[in-house]
Enzyme design. Structure first.
Site, PDB file in Angstrom:
ATOM      1  CE  LYS A 130      -4.423   0.932   0.206  1.00 25.81           C
ATOM      2  NZ  LYS A 130      -5.583   0.127  -0.184  1.00 25.81           N
ATOM      3  CG  ASP A 170      -7.257   3.203  -1.100  1.00 21.37           C
ATOM      4  OD1 ASP A 170      -7.542   2.002  -1.058  1.00 21.37           O
ATOM      5  OD2 ASP A 170      -7.517   3.978  -0.161  1.00 21.37           O
TER       6      ASP A 170
END
Ligand code: GLU
Length: 450
Positions: A130, A170
């Site tokens: 991430k 995201d």
């Protein structure tokens, strides 16, 4: 038994809390997994000897960088960026990029950790990562976003690639941002390759990627309902958020005959007493500024300033905004209002206290690791398409997404014997942690100490 788990958990968490001091979200996420899987690890001499869970709690590496760029006024701006490469045990590092002023290393470490379990549950060859930056696209011009993306990728490019690490979007990183980022990577790499997913279709993206997380969430919710002899049609569904996940979850639920009664933003909740129409949904998604708080008459909407949707007495709650958005008070409101199911479109949207309350109240909860895995799953299918220079049809991808979500449900159901709520229902949270852990643990053992 209870005491033993508490002691195991405390012994396990103490060094982690010390090493990751102050990383509140990360510690919360690790503790949630550890309490479910520690007894499994301790029951296996092989897993214990290899210190599997401790290894799964440390990222392979964290890349931490400065982004300097010039805004439209000619001023120099400085931001921080990160990429947490958590594990490539199952495949290339894989996970989104989040650009938001709320992003810090703790948030990204927790998201990368969660991603490892989520990606394992998809059954696809995906590692976990991430990344992101403390950058706010809101109020920035198109040109500023493009310059920021180029500066961000100037740092990140050396660390990613189709077989190495494949970022996606995201919060704050959508189609537009991925387009800029991807072309900046191509320029650095001096070749084309599927180094990012969620790309615009015109740049080699996959059909259905935008819809995947929201649609997948509804498929998963349907599987839970079917398990309990129920159907989605006519159910009252409260959804939070109005980004991609919320939007497509709402669209799919409306299409399947459910009544979607809310969407929300930072300023409050849009409530549709009789259920959103597709027109009202698209209006809320597009609304901005002050006028967003005054929906036109005829759409059947009212705006509830500073309210979350959880007091609206839904049958099903789909939190699709961000982490820790359902707090204890919200959980009480949901349970008291008769909510029976909650499935997480966002990552870790329910606080530990809220989770405990919902559990006591008998609300069946599906964790994001399973319920929102449709997004990264279709990212995996985008990687397959890019690697073979193919483009699959929407129908093929939609069917593949539905199969993957049903398979995930099936995998969790297999854990039923050890993952059951007091009322005999599947404990999906525990089952997701256990099933994800088993898959990763087998890979840890097969790979030796490295
Ligand atoms: N950010 C999404 C998630 O939380 C998608 C990640 C991806 O497609 O790589 O799973």
């Amino acid at each position: 038994m209870k005491d033993r788990i508490d002691t195991l958990l405390e012994n396990f968490m103490t060094p982690i809390v010390a090493r990751h001091r102050g990383d509140v979200e990360f510690i919360q996420a690790v503790e949630e997994v550890a309490q479910d899987v520690l007894t499994i690890e301790k029951a296996s001499a092989e897993f214990t000897g290899a210190r599997v869970l401790e290894r799964l709690c440390e990222a392979d590496r964290i890349i931490d960088f400065r982004i300097t760029w010039r805004d439209d006024a000619g001023e120099v701006q400085i931001n921080r960026g990160w990429r947490v490469q958590h594990t490539n045990l199952l495949g290339p590092y894989k996970g989104g990029l989040r650009w938001s002023p709320t992003v810090d290393l703790s948030v990204l470490k927790f998201l990368a950790f969660e991603q490892a379990f989520k990606n394992a549950l998809t059954g696809l060859p995906l590692g976990a990562a991430k990344g992101g930056a403390d950058f706010n696209t809101a109020g920035r011009s198109e040109a500023e976003v493009e310059r920021f993306a180029a500066a961000f990728m100037a740092e990140l490019a050396a660390h990613i690639g189709p077989d190495r690490d494949v970022p996606a979007g995201d919060i704050g990183v959508g189609d537009r941002e991925i387009g800029y980022l991807f072309r900046a990577w191509v320029q650095h790499a001096r070749r084309w390759g599927g180094a990012m997913t969620g790309k615009p279709l015109s740049l080699g993206g996959s059909p259905m990627r935008a819809q995947a997380t929201g649609f997948g969430l509804v498929h998963f919710t349907q599987a839970i309902l079917a398990e309990n002899g129920e159907e989605l049609s006519d159910k009252r569904i409260a959804i939070s958020g109005r980004g991609n996940v919320a939007r497509f979850a709402a669209k799919k639920a409306i299409h399947l005959g459910a009544r979607v009664i809310s969407l929300s933003g930072r300023a409050g909740t849009w409530h549709a007493k009789d259920g959103f129409t597709v027109e009202a949904l698209e209006w809320v998604v597009a609304a901005s500024g002050k006028s967003a708080k005054s929906p036109p008459a005829g759409l059947g909407l009212e705006f509830l300033q500073d309210n979350r949707p959880w007091g609206l007495e839904p049958d099903i709650a789909l939190p699709c905004a961000t982490q820790n958005e359902v707090e204890e008070e919200d959980a009480k409101a949901l349970a008291d209002g008769g909510c029976r199911y909650l499935a997480e479109g966002a990552n870790m949207p329910v606080t530990a206290k809220a989770e405990a309350h919902l559990r006591r109240a008998g609300v069946i909860q599906a964790p994001g690791k399973a319920a929102n895995a449709g997004g990264v799953a279709v990212s995996g299918l985008e990687m397959q398409q890019n690697a073979t220079y193919a483009r699959w049809s929407e129908a093929r991808l939609d069917a593949a997404l539905r199969d993957i979500m049903c398979d995930i449900h099936g995998r969790l159901k297999e854990e039923r014997a050890n993952c059951c709520t007091p009322s005999g229902a599947i404990d999906y949270r525990r089952a997701a942690n256990v099933a994800g852990y088993r898959k990763l643990a087998r890979a840890v053992i097969a790979g030796g100490v490295i």
